[in-house]
Design a protein around this motif. Structure first.
Motif, PDB file in Angstrom:
ATOM      1  N   CYS A  45       0.856  -1.183   0.000  1.00 36.55           N
ATOM      2  CA  CYS A  45       0.000   0.000   0.000  1.00 36.55           C
ATOM      3  C   CYS A  45       0.892   1.233   0.000  1.00 36.55           C
ATOM      4  N   ILE A  46       0.737   2.035  -1.032  1.00 38.33           N
ATOM      5  CA  ILE A  46       1.449   3.305  -1.125  1.00 38.33           C
ATOM      6  C   ILE A  46       0.426   4.387  -0.765  1.00 38.33           C
ATOM      7  N   CYS A  47       0.712   5.153   0.268  1.00 32.66           N
ATOM      8  CA  CYS A  47      -0.240   6.153   0.759  1.00 32.66           C
ATOM      9  C   CYS A  47       0.345   7.561   0.636  1.00 32.66           C
ATOM     10  N   TRP A  48      -0.445   8.446   0.080  1.00 29.68           N
ATOM     11  CA  TRP A  48      -0.081   9.857  -0.072  1.00 29.68           C
ATOM     12  C   TRP A  48      -1.091  10.655   0.725  1.00 29.68           C
ATOM     13  N   GLU A  49      -0.656  11.290   1.802  1.00 30.16           N
ATOM     14  CA  GLU A  49      -1.527  12.176   2.566  1.00 30.16           C
ATOM     15  C   GLU A  49      -1.521  13.537   1.893  1.00 30.16           C
ATOM     16  N   ARG A  98      -2.946   0.229  -4.225  1.00 34.45           N
ATOM     17  CA  ARG A  98      -2.755  -1.140  -3.749  1.00 34.45           C
ATOM     18  C   ARG A  98      -2.140  -1.985  -4.857  1.00 34.45           C
ATOM     19  N   TYR A  99      -0.897  -2.355  -4.628  1.00 33.94           N
ATOM     20  CA  TYR A  99      -0.144  -3.175  -5.574  1.00 33.94           C
ATOM     21  C   TYR A  99       0.047  -4.566  -4.998  1.00 33.94           C
ATOM     22  N   SER A 103       7.510 -10.163  -4.580  1.00 36.53           N
ATOM     23  CA  SER A 103       8.661  -9.935  -3.710  1.00 36.53           C
ATOM     24  C   SER A 103       8.649  -8.499  -3.194  1.00 36.53           C
ATOM     25  N   VAL A 104       8.485  -8.344  -1.904  1.00 35.96           N
ATOM     26  CA  VAL A 104       8.522  -7.011  -1.303  1.00 35.96           C
ATOM     27  C   VAL A 104       9.889  -6.371  -1.537  1.00 35.96           C
ATOM     28  N   PHE A 128       2.079  -6.126   3.353  1.00 33.86           N
ATOM     29  CA  PHE A 128       1.305  -7.138   4.054  1.00 33.86           C
ATOM     30  C   PHE A 128       1.315  -8.427   3.234  1.00 33.86           C
ATOM     31  N   VAL A 129       1.120  -9.535   3.895  1.00 30.78           N
ATOM     32  CA  VAL A 129       0.810 -10.773   3.186  1.00 30.78           C
ATOM     33  C   VAL A 129      -0.705 -10.796   3.035  1.00 30.78           C
ATOM     34  N   ASP A 130      -1.168 -10.917   1.804  1.00 26.64           N
ATOM     35  CA  ASP A 130      -2.608 -10.949   1.507  1.00 26.64           C
ATOM     36  C   ASP A 130      -2.848 -12.035   0.464  1.00 26.64           C
ATOM     37  N   ASP A 131      -2.610 -13.281   0.873  1.00 28.21           N
ATOM     38  CA  ASP A 131      -2.714 -14.387  -0.085  1.00 28.21           C
ATOM     39  C   ASP A 131      -4.145 -14.669  -0.523  1.00 28.21           C
ATOM     40  N   GLU A 132      -5.113 -14.096   0.159  1.00 28.40           N
ATOM     41  CA  GLU A 132      -6.520 -14.235  -0.255  1.00 28.40           C
ATOM     42  C   GLU A 132      -6.979 -13.069  -1.133  1.00 28.40           C
TER      43      GLU A 132
END
Length: 144
Positions: A45-49, A98-99, A103-104, A128-132
């Motif tokens: 997750c890349i977040c830009w405030e 959200r990418y 490999s992180v 994060f690990v989001d295998d689902e």
């Protein structure tokens, strides 16, 4: 080279409301096949405030820099097999991309190389690990 999504995959876009404020959502309309989901199971997750208006969306003065960054990163990763954009969410004073990546470490190395020598942007990254693939499915299920 294996890509998560084809160049012809469909996107869904719309608005949802959270706590009385709009969220603008753009997301892939479908999941890749299970084998690819198992390979690309890390969510970045890349977040830009940003400086928000009363609705929590970016002020017009913020938009050019956000769009330039989005185009730069999306075009770079779209041309390779390290990661692929699955969704983008805007609202509550933040734009989040959200990418999914296999490999992180590779993602971070390429991301840093891409931005090397450029003006600093107000972004933070979380992995994060989001295998689902819940981070994509929740947006698909939200009715956008």
């Amino acid at each position: 080279m294996t890509k998560l999504f084809s160049d012809f995959d469909e996107w869904i876009a719309g608005h949802i409301e959270v706590d009385g404020f709009p969220l603008v959502v753009r997301a892939r309309a479908s999941l890749p096949d299970e084998a690819l989901r198992n390979t690309y199971q890390h969510l970045i997750c890349i977040c830009w405030e940003y400086d928000a208006n009363d609705a929590g969306l970016p002020k017009k003065s913020e938009l050019p820099a956000i769009y330039e960054f989005e185009e730069l990163v999306e075009n770079y990763f779209n041309d390779g097999d390290t990661a692929s954009l699955a969704a983008a969410v805007t609202g509550h004073g933040e734009k989040e991309w959200r990418y999914y990546t296999k490999s992180v470490e590779d993602f971070m190395q390429e991301f840093n190389e891409l931005l090397s020598g450029q003006d600093k942007r107000p972004v933070t990254l979380q992995a994060f690990v989001d295998d689902e693939w819940n981070a994509l499915q929740e947006l698909q299920d939200s009715g956008t």
